[in-house]
Design a protein around this motif. Sequence first.
Motif, PDB file in Angstrom:
ATOM      1  N   GLY A 189      10.515  90.019 -79.041  1.00  0.00           N
ATOM      2  CA  GLY A 189       9.223  89.416 -79.334  1.00  0.00           C
ATOM      3  C   GLY A 189       9.380  87.936 -79.630  1.00  0.00           C
TER       4      GLY A 189
ATOM      5  N   ALA B  29      10.340  86.078 -76.441  1.00  0.00           N
ATOM      6  CA  ALA B  29       9.205  85.931 -75.522  1.00  0.00           C
ATOM      7  C   ALA B  29       8.306  84.773 -75.936  1.00  0.00           C
ATOM      8  CB  ALA B  29       8.392  87.223 -75.474  1.00  0.00           C
ATOM      9  N   GLN B  30       8.234  84.519 -77.239  1.00  0.00           N
ATOM     10  CA  GLN B  30       7.354  83.464 -77.713  1.00  0.00           C
ATOM     11  C   GLN B  30       7.855  82.080 -77.322  1.00  0.00           C
ATOM     12  OE1 GLN B  30       4.364  83.988 -79.218  1.00  0.00           O
ATOM     13  NE2 GLN B  30       4.799  86.133 -78.802  1.00  0.00           N
TER      14      GLN B  30
ATOM     15  N   PRO C 241       6.329  91.186 -77.497  1.00  0.00           N
ATOM     16  CA  PRO C 241       7.419  91.042 -76.514  1.00  0.00           C
ATOM     17  C   PRO C 241       6.829  90.831 -75.129  1.00  0.00           C
ATOM     18  CG  PRO C 241       7.155  93.335 -77.161  1.00  0.00           C
ATOM     19  CD  PRO C 241       6.163  92.558 -77.955  1.00  0.00           C
ATOM     20  N   ASP C 242       6.052  89.807 -74.995  1.00  0.00           N
ATOM     21  CA  ASP C 242       5.355  89.552 -73.740  1.00  0.00           C
ATOM     22  C   ASP C 242       5.109  88.048 -73.677  1.00  0.00           C
ATOM     23  OD1 ASP C 242       3.657  89.242 -71.656  1.00  0.00           O
ATOM     24  OD2 ASP C 242       2.343  90.911 -72.203  1.00  0.00           O
ATOM     25  N   PRO C 243       5.740  87.359 -72.735  1.00  0.00           N
ATOM     26  CA  PRO C 243       5.596  85.898 -72.698  1.00  0.00           C
ATOM     27  C   PRO C 243       4.167  85.439 -72.443  1.00  0.00           C
ATOM     28  CG  PRO C 243       7.110  86.693 -70.987  1.00  0.00           C
ATOM     29  CD  PRO C 243       6.648  87.889 -71.726  1.00  0.00           C
ATOM     30  N   GLN C 244       3.307  86.332 -71.963  1.00  0.00           N
ATOM     31  CA  GLN C 244       1.919  85.925 -71.711  1.00  0.00           C
ATOM     32  C   GLN C 244       1.113  85.835 -73.012  1.00  0.00           C
ATOM     33  OE1 GLN C 244       1.661  85.153 -68.609  1.00  0.00           O
ATOM     34  NE2 GLN C 244       3.548  86.229 -68.063  1.00  0.00           N
ATOM     35  N   LYS C 245       1.538  86.615 -74.027  1.00  0.00           N
ATOM     36  CA  LYS C 245       0.760  86.656 -75.271  1.00  0.00           C
ATOM     37  C   LYS C 245       1.446  85.810 -76.335  1.00  0.00           C
ATOM     38  CE  LYS C 245      -0.919  91.405 -74.890  1.00  0.00           C
ATOM     39  NZ  LYS C 245      -0.778  92.708 -75.518  1.00  0.00           N
ATOM     40  N   LYS C 246       1.017  84.581 -76.455  1.00  0.00           N
ATOM     41  CA  LYS C 246       1.658  83.696 -77.434  1.00  0.00           C
ATOM     42  C   LYS C 246       0.913  83.772 -78.769  1.00  0.00           C
ATOM     43  CE  LYS C 246       4.494  81.478 -74.474  1.00  0.00           C
ATOM     44  NZ  LYS C 246       5.893  81.675 -74.370  1.00  0.00           N
TER      45      LYS C 246
END
Lengths: 312, 308, 280
Positions: free
Chosen positions: A212, A215-216, B248-253
């Motif tokens: 997580g 990913a940020q 854990p998703d690069p689209q959701k900052k």
Amino acid sequence: MLTITDLSVAFPASCVQALSEVSFFVAPGETVGIVGESGSGKSMTALAIAGLLPPVAKASGEIRFWGRRFVIGVSSDSDWRAIRGVELGVVFQDPSIGLNPLLSVGSQVSEVLRFHLRKSKLEAEKETVRLFNLLGLYPAKVRMRQFPHQLSGGMKQRVMLAAAICCRPRLLIADEPTTALDVSVQAQILCLLKELTAAADTALLLISHDLGVIAQLAERVLVLCAGQLVEEAAVAELFSRPAHPYTRFLLASVPRLDLPLALKVPAIEDNDQLLSGCGFASRCPERVSKCLSNPPLIRLSHGRKVRCHNRR
Amino acid sequence: MEAILALKGVVAVYPSGAQRIVKAVDGVSLTIYSRETFGLVGESGSGKTTLGKIITGLERPCRGSLYFNGKRVAPGMRREIQMVFQDSAAALNPRLTVANLVEEGLVIQKTGDRAERMQQVLKILADVGLDRMMLKRYPHQLSGGQRQRVALARTLVVLPSVIVLDEPVSALDVTASARLLLLLARLKEAYGLSYLLISHNLAVVLQVCERVAVMYLGKIVETGRVETVFNSPAHPYTRLLLDAYPHPDPQKKIPVIQLFEPENLPSTASGCRFHPRCSKASLRCRQQTPALAQKSERHFVACHRASE
Amino acid sequence: MVRRQGVELYLGISLIIFLTVFAVLSPLFANYDPHQTDAERWLQSPGKEHFFGTDRLGRDIYSRVVYGARVSLAVGILAMLLSITVGTALGALAGYFGGFADQLIMRLTDIVLVYPTMLLALTLVAIFEPAIWLVVLVIGGTGWPAVARLVRGEIMRLKNLEFAAAARMLGASHRRVLLVHLLPNALGQIVVAATVAVPAAIMTEAGLGYFGLGIQPPIPTWGNMLREAQNYIRHAWWYATFPGAAIFLTVFAFHLTGEGLRQRLDPKSQSGRERRAYDH
């Protein structure tokens, strides 16, 4: 800018190969993430780049940093000291270890400025005030005079960050910088890291077990498993199309707010690694007989590498 | 559903500095049902660990009452309520082997002879997913995940009905923590347990809990079914925690979050404790403390502006 | 760097056994009567006849050192056992229960700590005749407060660790928490204190002897030999050197044993050191 070639670290006394022949690079201003479980060698990578490996470690490899060349095991500590703190900043997981409990936090940051940049006392203090304001340590003049025990974990981590970036390093290494912190404080630190590195065009090597966090911030991700680089990809590709079963395993382990936990595990799992072969083979659901020999790191496409016999 | 454990109006204080006292837990009431996993979330300093210690009898409340199996009980330790600590290295005696550690509850209860006890130790070790090769190891020879399993096995031998899990996975890496969470769910079925899971990680709570309470500075600000609370959070603090979670998703900052430190905040003697951090705080929020009020079925919120 | 585990322990224990054998079988090792004076041969330097030379009365120093081991070791070990037993018991109770028990025990240690050893010895000698058991009682009876303070501090630290709380929650009695969980974890500290206490007791015995309160001459002890030798240190180097060397050897033996035991008793020292380096 930073190139690492064939970095290996071993602990002969306990027969542990912490890292084997890891090679990668970090471009100027880029944010690279390193993920892996504990014991995968990600912290060793950080220590090796900063020249801070414990003396019992037996290490080899070469590091090129902005034209300078370091040979691990040959270059002396004074070679590293020339870049550490000035061109290379480091932030570790536990901020209380890095701070002297008997000195005020402001003096610990301005000390770095005076030592490395030969600033006068007054200049260093002015710069420290600026940094504390930038990092949200309000009111800066009061915070500077406080001692580590008077600050919360998040504030201490921001002081460490201030000390690490005060000389405008070209590369910042952050090893699990938010693991010990609350979610809301973690979000603040992550935002700060993003802003600071973008503003000063600092490259960031972010090390975490939490996908997580990776990913940020990260633009490119390296996945380490049992001391080996098993996958390298741009962040979007890694999360949408993970190529290595270990990466899929890590992704399935992260608890999510939108999906149930996808991990499937046997009732009793053995954590013992096989003596030879792929480091993930003993736990891999897609294992084939070939996996007992170590697969090579194969280039899939531009900037994308994977180390697996069984790739799709 | 039958309540196994209930707290009513529990208050716990501790001295801080010269004359100040801090209310670590300020009038908390909650009910845990049999075979339920109840989550308690909040930042450090929210009083969630103190609440866990009150339930297990490690700390005494200065006001309030405890009910166990429907009967009012005096605060104190009891066999039926056990605890698993965050730091597994500190929670296991470094001088005892895994076999001795797990056996201890049986020795204290004087159950069976040594052979019988070892048999039960082996069975419980298998239940928590540890190999019998571990029997002779010392805590420092185990990984964090394995130590946490030993700590669990230790509590299981005395057959508790409630286990308080204080940040059980926060010291573990993702893979070890995922495996422990799955194990906890399996053990709950096998042993008929109820859990109180204390965590600052919302996703962990969402994965394993049925109901959740969000604590802020000693008070419960929102409680209800996990899906309700997380899908339609009514308290701004719950919303802040959910926003701050790194997906854990690069689209959701993560959105940019204002920098606030609880220490910076002016004294919150009156009004909602969250108002200095709240963007929607009104005059009423500053003057009047909101009570926990029902918002929808089994969803309670302590916020003046929740109904807007 | 790989260090062999346990070398210190074996060396230390061998030395202690070696010294004990000398003490127990001193008539076999001594080639002279330790009390036999010889007016002709006083203050002779070491030679073929007298390995360690002779003292101011012409007595054989080697034989006196060998016989002296009996008294010195006995006093040292018995006094250590007394002070460790009393100190550990009282310190553990004070540290674990705190409150009134702690207050009471700590005031008692304060009183004993400020009460001069010599004064206590004088009082006792006034009542009883000087004897070995009296010396042991004086040394052990004044030595335990230091041990009690050490054990109390260690138990106070340990009882706040979570494993003590976890054991209480499983229903363990106070007795069990103390004996199974807390004291074994304080053992390393206690063993170190014990190995320091032996040579300290040997030296205190020498000090008491100075005032005529210790073991009385002509019975040889290393302590009273050293005292006698101090007037001759410029003329006869051997007079003080050999009893001094015997004391040094004892200190060294107990120090090695203590260090070895401490490592052996710590389950983490077997293989943990390198492991922790990368296990972050």
